[in-house]
Design a protein around this motif. Structure first.
Motif, PDB file in Angstrom:
ATOM      1  N   LEU A 111      37.528  52.218  53.019  1.00  8.06           N
ATOM      2  CA  LEU A 111      36.503  51.761  53.903  1.00  8.06           C
ATOM      3  C   LEU A 111      37.035  50.344  54.435  1.00  8.06           C
ATOM      4  N   LEU A 112      37.524  49.398  53.801  1.00  7.25           N
ATOM      5  CA  LEU A 112      38.330  48.251  54.622  1.00  7.25           C
ATOM      6  C   LEU A 112      39.454  48.594  55.424  1.00  7.25           C
ATOM      7  N   LEU A 113      40.359  49.421  54.968  1.00  7.52           N
ATOM      8  CA  LEU A 113      41.324  49.552  55.809  1.00  7.52           C
ATOM      9  C   LEU A 113      40.908  50.468  56.884  1.00  7.52           C
ATOM     10  N   ASP A 114      39.815  51.290  57.094  1.00 10.10           N
ATOM     11  CA  ASP A 114      39.628  51.935  58.270  1.00 10.10           C
ATOM     12  C   ASP A 114      38.520  51.153  59.156  1.00 10.10           C
ATOM     13  N   LYS A 115      38.089  50.283  58.620  1.00  2.87           N
ATOM     14  CA  LYS A 115      37.372  49.267  59.287  1.00  2.87           C
ATOM     15  C   LYS A 115      38.080  48.226  60.292  1.00  2.87           C
ATOM     16  N   PHE A 116      38.927  47.566  59.478  1.00  2.00           N
ATOM     17  CA  PHE A 116      39.614  46.554  60.069  1.00  2.00           C
ATOM     18  C   PHE A 116      40.898  46.808  60.654  1.00  2.00           C
ATOM     19  N   LYS A 117      41.329  46.337  61.582  1.00  3.49           N
ATOM     20  CA  LYS A 117      42.537  46.506  62.271  1.00  3.49           C
ATOM     21  C   LYS A 117      43.721  45.904  61.717  1.00  3.49           C
ATOM     22  N   SER A 118      43.478  44.506  61.208  1.00  2.00           N
ATOM     23  CA  SER A 118      44.570  44.011  60.356  1.00  2.00           C
ATOM     24  C   SER A 118      43.816  43.474  59.010  1.00  2.00           C
ATOM     25  N   THR A 119      43.947  44.090  58.051  1.00  2.00           N
ATOM     26  CA  THR A 119      43.495  43.798  56.816  1.00  2.00           C
ATOM     27  C   THR A 119      44.386  42.782  56.097  1.00  2.00           C
ATOM     28  N   SER A 120      43.758  41.466  55.792  1.00  2.00           N
ATOM     29  CA  SER A 120      44.480  40.528  55.060  1.00  2.00           C
ATOM     30  C   SER A 120      44.687  41.229  53.482  1.00  2.00           C
ATOM     31  N   HIS A 121      45.859  41.105  52.877  1.00  2.00           N
ATOM     32  CA  HIS A 121      45.846  41.534  51.664  1.00  2.00           C
ATOM     33  C   HIS A 121      46.165  40.501  50.536  1.00  2.00           C
ATOM     34  N   GLY A 122      46.032  39.416  50.677  1.00  2.00           N
ATOM     35  CA  GLY A 122      46.715  38.269  49.972  1.00  2.00           C
ATOM     36  C   GLY A 122      45.757  37.996  48.534  1.00  2.00           C
ATOM     37  N   GLY A 123      46.366  37.461  47.802  1.00  2.00           N
ATOM     38  CA  GLY A 123      45.779  37.211  46.412  1.00  2.00           C
ATOM     39  C   GLY A 123      46.664  35.794  46.032  1.00  2.00           C
ATOM     40  N   PRO A 124      46.039  35.462  44.760  1.00  2.00           N
ATOM     41  CA  PRO A 124      46.700  34.259  44.063  1.00  2.00           C
ATOM     42  C   PRO A 124      48.080  34.588  43.657  1.00  2.00           C
ATOM     43  N   HIS A 125      48.996  33.312  43.611  1.00  2.00           N
ATOM     44  CA  HIS A 125      50.157  33.389  43.114  1.00  2.00           C
ATOM     45  C   HIS A 125      51.091  34.095  44.051  1.00  2.00           C
ATOM     46  N   GLY A 126      50.828  34.305  45.273  1.00  2.69           N
ATOM     47  CA  GLY A 126      51.684  35.106  46.300  1.00  2.69           C
ATOM     48  C   GLY A 126      51.487  36.714  46.028  1.00  2.69           C
ATOM     49  N   ARG A 127      50.539  37.006  45.181  1.00  2.00           N
ATOM     50  CA  ARG A 127      50.645  38.589  44.889  1.00  2.00           C
ATOM     51  C   ARG A 127      50.039  39.197  46.053  1.00  2.00           C
ATOM     52  N   THR A 128      49.854  40.652  46.407  1.00  2.00           N
ATOM     53  CA  THR A 128      49.364  41.294  47.369  1.00  2.00           C
ATOM     54  C   THR A 128      48.233  42.318  46.646  1.00  2.00           C
ATOM     55  N   ALA A 129      47.332  42.938  47.573  1.00  2.00           N
ATOM     56  CA  ALA A 129      46.426  43.955  46.857  1.00  2.00           C
ATOM     57  C   ALA A 129      47.054  44.956  46.171  1.00  2.00           C
ATOM     58  N   LEU A 130      48.359  45.325  46.437  1.00  2.00           N
ATOM     59  CA  LEU A 130      49.379  46.227  45.532  1.00  2.00           C
ATOM     60  C   LEU A 130      49.551  45.768  44.358  1.00  2.00           C
ATOM     61  N   HIS A 131      49.881  44.391  44.079  1.00  2.00           N
ATOM     62  CA  HIS A 131      50.211  43.826  43.002  1.00  2.00           C
ATOM     63  C   HIS A 131      48.654  44.055  42.140  1.00  2.00           C
ATOM     64  N   ALA A 132      47.732  43.723  42.560  1.00  2.00           N
ATOM     65  CA  ALA A 132      46.402  43.876  41.983  1.00  2.00           C
ATOM     66  C   ALA A 132      46.193  45.403  41.625  1.00  2.00           C
ATOM     67  N   ALA A 133      46.333  46.201  42.441  1.00  2.00           N
ATOM     68  CA  ALA A 133      46.157  47.567  42.055  1.00  2.00           C
ATOM     69  C   ALA A 133      46.989  48.095  40.983  1.00  2.00           C
ATOM     70  N   ALA A 134      48.355  47.574  41.071  1.00  2.00           N
ATOM     71  CA  ALA A 134      49.213  47.860  39.917  1.00  2.00           C
ATOM     72  C   ALA A 134      48.592  47.399  38.564  1.00  2.00           C
ATOM     73  N   MET A 135      48.318  46.059  38.621  1.00  2.00           N
ATOM     74  CA  MET A 135      47.869  45.425  37.419  1.00  2.00           C
ATOM     75  C   MET A 135      46.631  46.169  36.936  1.00  2.00           C
ATOM     76  N   ALA A 136      45.958  46.742  37.549  1.00  2.00           N
ATOM     77  CA  ALA A 136      44.624  47.478  37.378  1.00  2.00           C
ATOM     78  C   ALA A 136      45.181  48.879  36.909  1.00  2.00           C
ATOM     79  N   GLY A 137      46.183  49.250  37.141  1.00  2.00           N
ATOM     80  CA  GLY A 137      46.591  50.568  36.567  1.00  2.00           C
ATOM     81  C   GLY A 137      45.978  51.657  37.563  1.00  2.00           C
ATOM     82  N   ASP A 138      45.630  51.359  38.755  1.00  2.00           N
ATOM     83  CA  ASP A 138      45.028  52.507  39.640  1.00  2.00           C
ATOM     84  C   ASP A 138      45.773  53.134  40.580  1.00  2.00           C
ATOM     85  N   ALA A 139      46.085  54.304  40.098  1.00  2.00           N
ATOM     86  CA  ALA A 139      47.165  55.314  41.032  1.00  2.00           C
ATOM     87  C   ALA A 139      46.455  55.653  42.416  1.00  2.00           C
ATOM     88  N   GLU A 140      45.240  55.747  42.100  1.00  2.00           N
ATOM     89  CA  GLU A 140      44.472  56.221  43.610  1.00  2.00           C
ATOM     90  C   GLU A 140      44.608  55.257  44.473  1.00  2.00           C
TER      91      GLU A 140
END
Length: 170
Positions: free
Chosen positions: A72-101
Motif C-alpha cells: 500500500l505504501l509503495l503503491d501510494k508514494f512516488k518516493s518512499t523514505s525507508h530510513g530507520g534508526p542507526h542508519g538501517r533501512t526498511a530492508l534491515h527491519a524486514a530481515a530482523m523481523a524474519g519476514d520473507a514476504e
C-alpha cells in the motif's frame, strides 16, 4: 480543494514523539486505517522520521506479516523514505523481523537496498544470517544480490556467512 488540504494538514499533525497518524497505523499493522489515511494524502509528500528516526515505511517493515501494508505504501508514494534508526533501512527491519514476504515486496521496488549498510556496516543479510532460523529470508536476499554475502561489517569484518556459522545457522 480547501477541504482536501485541511484533511492533509490534519493527517500530518505529530505527537510528542513526532509520530503522525500514519506512523501509528503502520505500527499497529492496521491495513484498513492506513488505506483510509492514504486516500487523501499527496503521493509526493515525504513523511519524515519520528524522534526514534523511524519512517512509517520502516515501522511497517519491522512488523511480521506486513507485506500488504508495505505494498500500500509503495503503491501510494512516488518516493518512499525507508530510513530507520542507526542508519538501517526498511530492508534491515524486514530481515530482523524474519519476514520473507516483506523482503520480496521491498526488493520489488527498492532492489538497491541489499548492500545498504547501517552504522555498524551491517547489511540486511548480516541480520538475517545472525538471527537465523528463517532461511527463506536469507534466500530472498541472496536471490536479489549474492554479492551482499561478501560484505564484511565494520567491527570485525564479519561477512553474513561467518555470522551464520558463528550462530550455528549455516
Amino acid at each position: 480543494m480547501d477541504q482536501v488540504n485541511a484533511v492533509r494538514e490534519m493527517l500530518r499533525i505529530t505527537d510528542q514523539e513526532s509520530n503522525t497518524a500514519l506512523h501509528e497505523a503502520a505500527g499497529c499493522g492496521n491495513v484498513e486505517v492506513v488505506k483510509a489515511l492514504l486516500e487523501f494524502e499527496d503521493p509526493d509528500f515525504p513523511y519524515s522520521a519520528n524522534k526514534k528516526q523511524e519512517t512509517p515505511f520502516y515501522i511497517a517493515a519491522r512488523r511480521r506479516g506486513s507485506g500488504r501494508l508495505l505494498t500500500l505504501l509503495l503503491d501510494k508514494f512516488k518516493s518512499t523514505s525507508h530510513g530507520g534508526p542507526h542508519g538501517r533501512t526498511a530492508l534491515h527491519a524486514a530481515a530482523m523481523a524474519g519476514d520473507a514476504e516483506a523482503i520480496r515486496v521491498i526488493l520489488k521496488k527498492k532492489g538497491n537496498l541489499t548492500k545498504e549498510r547501517d552504522e555498524d556496516g551491517c547489511t540486511p543479510l548480516h541480520y538475517a544470517a545472525h538471527l537465523g532460523g528463517r532461511f527463506s529470508v536469507v534466500e530472498e536476499l541472496l536471490k536479489r544480490d549474492v554479492s551482499a554475502a561478501y560484505i564484511g561489517d565494520k567491527k570485525k569484518g564479519m561477512t553474513p556467512l561467518l555470522m551464520a556459522a558463528r550462530q550455528r545457522n549455516a
